[in-house]
Enzyme design. Sequence first.
Site, PDB file in Angstrom:
ATOM      1  N   ASP A 128      -6.618   8.894 -53.579  1.00 58.78           N
ATOM      2  CA  ASP A 128      -5.389   9.648 -53.359  1.00 58.78           C
ATOM      3  C   ASP A 128      -5.459  11.003 -54.065  1.00 58.78           C
ATOM      4  O   ASP A 128      -6.226  11.202 -55.006  1.00 58.78           O
ATOM      5  CB  ASP A 128      -4.190   8.857 -53.867  1.00 58.78           C
ATOM      6  CG  ASP A 128      -2.895   9.220 -53.143  1.00 58.78           C
ATOM      7  OD1 ASP A 128      -2.926  10.116 -52.282  1.00 58.78           O
ATOM      8  OD2 ASP A 128      -1.858   8.592 -53.437  1.00 58.78           O
ATOM      9  N   ASP A 148       1.707  11.820 -46.276  1.00 58.30           N
ATOM     10  CA  ASP A 148       3.078  11.322 -46.442  1.00 58.30           C
ATOM     11  C   ASP A 148       3.981  11.781 -45.294  1.00 58.30           C
ATOM     12  O   ASP A 148       4.790  12.703 -45.425  1.00 58.30           O
ATOM     13  CB  ASP A 148       3.648  11.801 -47.774  1.00 58.30           C
ATOM     14  CG  ASP A 148       2.846  11.275 -48.952  1.00 58.30           C
ATOM     15  OD1 ASP A 148       2.081  10.304 -48.768  1.00 58.30           O
ATOM     16  OD2 ASP A 148       2.964  11.835 -50.052  1.00 58.30           O
ATOM     17  N   GLU A 172      -5.943  17.406 -53.972  1.00 56.54           N
ATOM     18  CA  GLU A 172      -5.688  18.732 -53.380  1.00 56.54           C
ATOM     19  C   GLU A 172      -5.327  19.787 -54.427  1.00 56.54           C
ATOM     20  O   GLU A 172      -5.126  20.952 -54.069  1.00 56.54           O
ATOM     21  CB  GLU A 172      -4.527  18.648 -52.385  1.00 56.54           C
ATOM     22  CG  GLU A 172      -4.694  17.604 -51.293  1.00 56.54           C
ATOM     23  CD  GLU A 172      -4.060  16.265 -51.637  1.00 56.54           C
ATOM     24  OE1 GLU A 172      -4.048  15.375 -50.773  1.00 56.54           O
ATOM     25  OE2 GLU A 172      -3.589  16.120 -52.793  1.00 56.54           O
TER      26      GLU A 172
END
Length: 798
Positions: free
Chosen positions: A473, A537, A476
Amino acid sequence: MQRTSNQLLITYTLILSFWITAAYPSQTLLNEPVDISSDFRDFSNLYYLADRLAAFDPCTATGRLIWRRAQYFTRQAFNNMLAVVRPVGPNEFPSGEYDPDPNLPFAIEFVSPRTIRIKATTGPQLGPDEPSLMLVNGRPPKDHSWRYTRIAGGHRYSSESGSITIIEQPFRILLYDNAGGLLTSTFHHADSSQTFTPILPFSFVRRASDYSRSVCAVLTLSPGEKIFGCGESFTALDKRGQRIVLWTDDSNGTQNKEMYKPIPFFLSSHGYGVFMHTSSPITCDFGHYYTSITSLMIGDDQLDLFLFIGKPKEILAAYTELTGRSPMPPLWSFGLWMSRCTYFSEDQTRQVASRLRQNLIPCDVIHLDTGWFETDWRCDYQFSRARFQDPQRMIADLKAEGFRISLWQLPYFVPKNRLFPEIIEKGLMVRDPKGNLPTEDAVLDFSNPATVGWYQDKLAGLLRMGVGAIKVDFGEAAPPNGLYASGRTGFYEHNLYPLRYNKAVAEVTKLVTGEDIIWARSAWAGSQRYPVHWGGDAESTDGGMAATLRAGLSLGLCGFSFWSHDVGGFVSRPSDDLYLRWLAFGVLTSHTRCHGTAPKEPWEYGQAVMDQFRKIVELKYRLMPYVYAQAHDCSGRGLPMLRALFVEYPDDPGSWLIDDQYLFGSDILVAPIMHEGHGSRDVYLPPGQWIDYQTGRIYKSGWHNIQAGQIPVIMLVRDGAILPHIALAQSTVQMDWSRMELVVFSTDPNLAEGLVCLPSERVLHRIRCTRKGNLFQLEQDPLAGKVAWTIRPFATSQ
């Protein structure tokens, strides 16, 4: 009095707001995407326009390119002011010590019969010539099939796929297909005479602020030309008319222009593709400013472009041959993943597994998100001792029942994390220019081999415990102002961070388990070598679902064979209708995961929804032989499982226009139901005939309004296809691959074809059936008796 006070407060607020806006017109936030386009329209900077070749050796395809110095000036006419670029002389002292029009290296390289590399520098390149992490072999291969021809004023190289022409003065590069049709060309400043609109030509900028340099590669666009790619982009699928910033960013949704997975690659409907081989920030203007021009504003101080000639499949094959293809993930990963944010205990995890089996809902993976640590979100790679009594035994017990466990983690460590002091002491983190932390968290520096070793050791312990997959996860937010062990700043390392991160997890997983599987959110060019990636998301809305599909199509056009998304959206609880429609879309995706902040277990939505949920998931489990064979085919050829129509039908103009349908593999067309309460939709069908999987109704190409069947999705099969099926099982590990049913979807009495691949062998076979009387028979058994086949024609509607 109260009213007067409120009026004063409103007036004060408006004045303050105006003052802040005037004083700070461009507030920059942490990790805000870096858009360098303003640097290419700055009156204080100098610009160097690619003008002419000073020398060229046709034997080596190398030479020298003269760049003409220029600057912005204003031009006013009838109360209208324009910014125009004009040549200028030197401004340095002592005069004569610096070349105002630099003469710099330029080269063409031939990588394959359809792949060309263009390189140009803007100044001395003093760093070591290291292998590129973005290229599968570190360096591109050499191809010697191109033939040279001297032409008037230039040079031409030709192959079986097309040709490239270099004009010496004015400097131009022209790309042609093998029929001699012009695909695209560079834009010279002399070409500006064709318009009154000021256009910055093929050039580089030297910033007045720090003398750093960046390149602007300018190519022509043809009328009607469409552009696709640039990563997992949530905006319109066709990028023509858009300005795209390639900078990895936590998008916090799926209906904005930011991207978790920007990829510096695009392909054109005009028969070419472009890979910008850099990790610097890039701003791509695809006819946004000027409709006939693509401006690739690349942060790097050298130009390194790969051009590909061909149709979409050929371009994707060439691009993935260069940057790598997705290996085959394990069979179990193609089953259902059940998750929410988050399960907190062993008891809860076992209960979810038990209820899935009790309710006969096929499932292969249970994912534990942020709550398996002692403190939620505080990743320390250890199960909570208070809530997980014996995690290793839990993992083993669930595996015996056909479940794998996936675990969440991230590479950022808050100060209260018990690992924070160790990371600081060992210097495993990204630093700021002073050597301190550039953010509140300690961010692992994956350009440091010591960091990778430390990190992989943590994951290896979990994998040896029996964990099936690691969720990769975030990734970025590598600090753009950080200093990295590679010796580079975040300007070059930020976009590369997801690739390093993906690689670290994938390699230790492969080492310990022997399998190619991660579950990653962020990516850059080359990340497709480390499957699987999911779409982030998404909002739990119809718009979130539609944008998710566009993003998956876009990523697939950048070499990613496998992809997934959070069924029902991540942000909130979906309506029953949305959840089931999204699930139908989800099971007809390579990988299927139910995940989000709200509960996603089907029993949480009532008996009727759970019964429908079961039926939808059973569809994928029965189709697993088709899914697995198509996945193997995609892995070998660099094709996406979730495929834009034009990949298979490039000569059909209508297929280039569709962004809310897709092909699932080569033979199934899927049109998700995108609107609440709708049971039908308009569907575009490419050339040929198509057979409704649920009703057996036959459709010709063109537009049709089609009603969904019992499963809330439009699902049609290409006429002439064979879809292999298998008996329903609650887990892929329980499937009996020695017996398969071949369902023949064909109106042609002579021939139908399909693909099969046994997981035990992982060899792809083509199967053919012909009709003998009223029955179809295998022409030849490619598995030589290893499978007992049942063959039947598709069922027609009554």
